[in-house]
Design an enzyme around this catalytic site. Structure first.
Site, mmCIF file in Angstrom:
data_model
loop_
_atom_site.group_PDB
_atom_site.id
_atom_site.type_symbol
_atom_site.label_atom_id
_atom_site.label_comp_id
_atom_site.label_asym_id
_atom_site.label_seq_id
_atom_site.Cartn_x
_atom_site.Cartn_y
_atom_site.Cartn_z
ATOM 1 N N ILE A 65 69.196 -0.131 7.446
ATOM 2 C CA ILE A 65 68.229 0.944 7.725
ATOM 3 C C ILE A 65 68.223 1.186 9.242
ATOM 4 C CG2 ILE A 65 65.796 1.635 7.644
ATOM 5 C CD1 ILE A 65 67.157 1.525 4.879
ATOM 6 N N HIS A 146 49.628 1.179 3.405
ATOM 7 C CA HIS A 146 48.524 2.113 3.648
ATOM 8 C C HIS A 146 48.871 3.004 4.824
ATOM 9 C CE1 HIS A 146 46.332 0.517 7.270
ATOM 10 N NE2 HIS A 146 46.740 -0.649 6.858
ATOM 11 N N GLU A 192 42.486 2.338 3.202
ATOM 12 C CA GLU A 192 42.611 0.868 3.174
ATOM 13 C C GLU A 192 41.645 0.266 4.168
ATOM 14 O OE1 GLU A 192 43.738 -1.292 5.652
ATOM 15 O OE2 GLU A 192 43.996 -3.104 4.465
ATOM 16 N N GLU A 193 41.505 0.937 5.305
ATOM 17 C CA GLU A 193 40.660 0.378 6.366
ATOM 18 C C GLU A 193 39.178 0.383 6.006
ATOM 19 O OE1 GLU A 193 43.804 -0.335 9.311
ATOM 20 O OE2 GLU A 193 41.938 -1.224 8.595
ATOM 21 N N ASP A 221 52.089 -4.091 5.342
ATOM 22 C CA ASP A 221 50.967 -3.711 6.199
ATOM 23 C C ASP A 221 51.119 -4.469 7.516
ATOM 24 O OD1 ASP A 221 47.306 -3.807 5.760
ATOM 25 O OD2 ASP A 221 48.573 -3.149 7.430
HETATM 26 N N1 DTR Z 1 44.075 -5.736 6.423
HETATM 27 C C1 DTR Z 1 44.995 -5.234 7.399
HETATM 28 C C2 DTR Z 1 45.362 -6.206 8.466
HETATM 29 C C3 DTR Z 1 45.640 -7.568 8.007
HETATM 30 C C4 DTR Z 1 45.041 -8.651 8.483
HETATM 31 N N2 DTR Z 1 45.584 -9.747 7.903
HETATM 32 C C5 DTR Z 1 46.546 -9.367 7.046
HETATM 33 C C6 DTR Z 1 47.414 -10.092 6.248
HETATM 34 C C7 DTR Z 1 48.292 -9.402 5.417
HETATM 35 C C8 DTR Z 1 48.304 -8.013 5.420
HETATM 36 C C9 DTR Z 1 47.450 -7.280 6.268
HETATM 37 C C10 DTR Z 1 46.587 -7.984 7.070
HETATM 38 C C11 DTR Z 1 44.433 -4.029 8.072
HETATM 39 O O1 DTR Z 1 43.575 -4.174 8.961
HETATM 40 O O2 DTR Z 1 44.877 -2.945 7.733
HETATM 41 ZN ZN ZN Z 2 43.764 -2.302 9.914
HETATM 42 ZN ZN ZN Z 3 46.693 -2.449 7.832
HETATM 43 CA CA CA Z 4 68.571 -1.951 10.563
#
Ligand code: DTR
Ligand code: ZN
Ligand code: ZN
Ligand code: CA
Length: 340
Positions: A65, A146, A192-193, A221
């Site tokens: 990629i 997301h 998602e947030e 993510d």
């Molecule tokens: N929830 C995600 C950030 C995040 C924090 N710890 C993890 C572990 C695995 C995936 C994502 C995350 C966010 O703030 O969008």
């Molecule tokens: Zn986030």
């Molecule tokens: Zn995130």
């Molecule tokens: Ca590559």
């Protein structure tokens, strides 16, 4: 939400025909609860005559990629944020513009796209679902990320990086004319947030007969953190191995992802028994000296010190991490969708 028969921790065995004996035949792309956000919402085109089939050796070797392509998508997401109040957050114009950008790329590449609307915190949210025509609709492999940012900034690492990486893999599937044995579906989630709301809406809207067709959901993510770690989700052994073995073959050490149980969109799928996997390069936690020894970067500094801040821009990306993760995402998609 209908109760869903508990599924084994790893995908059901090949002879999963029993699992679906009672399954009503529903076209893979016709998902309950999908509402066209605009007349042009659902589009499809016949993909170019495919020259790569699951039976040909090349089907198992994903292409490299080009990280430049992934970064070009990030530049577009940055521009979208800059033109729309500095963010791509749920309910803001920058989010809808992000959806429109990705949808246009996928429509042009031959995907069947659907924009699913939902309401969260009094604002309309959108999930973008893209199905690659073909493959066994009874066996679906999904990859998702997301697309929304926090309101503080452009959200280029969180989570433009995951969104751009899976977009480029989806475009590579089209360029290569991949004909997978399993049905391939990609998703970009809203809100998602705000609490993993978009993917939760998607799963809740799926009849249990549709859920049972999803053999794996891969979540991406934050995959380009500036002071990166290489973390692999350990929720399903088969999916974990696909990522770990690729990294090991490249001489890149990995660790099990421990910061995020339940903290991203894979939780929406895991809670109904769908096997999940994914990758993460780190957020606010601090890189240890031992981790810096094996991964490089700066000990005593957060993996991403711009996490949820306005400085999460295109300058907040480590190109090597983004490149490696984009390549292993393609590898996982090729491997898991041609494995029967
Ligand atoms: N929830 C995600 C950030 C995040 C924090 N710890 C993890 C572990 C695995 C995936 C994502 C995350 C966010 O703030 O969008
Ligand atoms: Zn986030
Ligand atoms: Zn995130
Ligand atoms: Ca590559």
């Amino acid at each position: 939400m209908p109760t869903h028969p508990t599924r084994s921790a790893s995908p059901l065995p090949r002879t999963s025909w029993l699992r679906r004996a009672a399954t009503a035949t529903v076209a893979a792309g016709a998902l309950a609860g999908l509402i066209a956000a605009s007349p042009a919402t659902t589009a499809s085109a016949t993909p170019a005559a495919a020259h790569t089939t699951a039976s040909s050796p090349s089907a198992f070797a994903a292409p490299d990629i080009p990280v430049a392509n992934v970064k070009a998508h990030l530049n577009q997401l940055q521009s979208i944020a800059s033109r729309n109040g500095g963010n791509r957050a749920h309910g803001r114009p920058g989010y809808r513009a992000s959806i429109d950008y990705i949808k246009a790329k996928l429509d042009a590449a031959g995907y069947t796209t659907t924009v699913q609307q939902f309401t969260a915190s009094g604002a309309t949210g959108y999930n973008l679902i893209a199905d690659w025509p073909g493959g066994d609709p009874q066996n679906v492999v999904m990859a998702g990320a997301h697309l929304d940012s926090v309101s503080a900034g452009a959200g280029i690492n969180d989570n433009g990086s995951g969104s751009a990486a899976i977009l480029e893999s989806a475009l590579a599937v089209s360029r290569e004319g991949l004909k997978p044995t399993q049905h391939l579906r990609f998703a970009w989630w809203g809100a998602e947030e705000l609490g993993i709301l978009g993917s939760r809406h998607y799963v809740n809207s799926l009849p249990s007969t549709e859920r049972s067709k999803i053999d794996a959901y891969l979540n991406f993510d934050m995959v380009g953190s500036p002071n990166p770690g290489y973390f692999v989700y350990d929720d399903d052994r088969r999916l974990e191995a696909v990522f770990k073995e690729w990294f090991a073959a490249k001489g890149v050490a990995t660790e099990i992802e421990t910061e995020g149980d339940g903290r991203s969109d894979h939780a929406s799928f895991q809670r109904v028994g769908i096997p999940v996997g994914g990758l993460f390069t780190g957020a606010g936690r601090v890189k240890t000296a031992a981790q810096a020894q094996k991964w490089g970067g700066t000990a005593g500094q957060a993996f991403d010190r711009c996490y949820h801040r306005s400085c999460d821009t295109t300058a907040n990306i480590n190109d090597t991490a983004l490149d490696r993760n984009s390549d292993v995402i393609a590898h996982a998609i090729w491997t898991l969708s041609t494995s029967r």
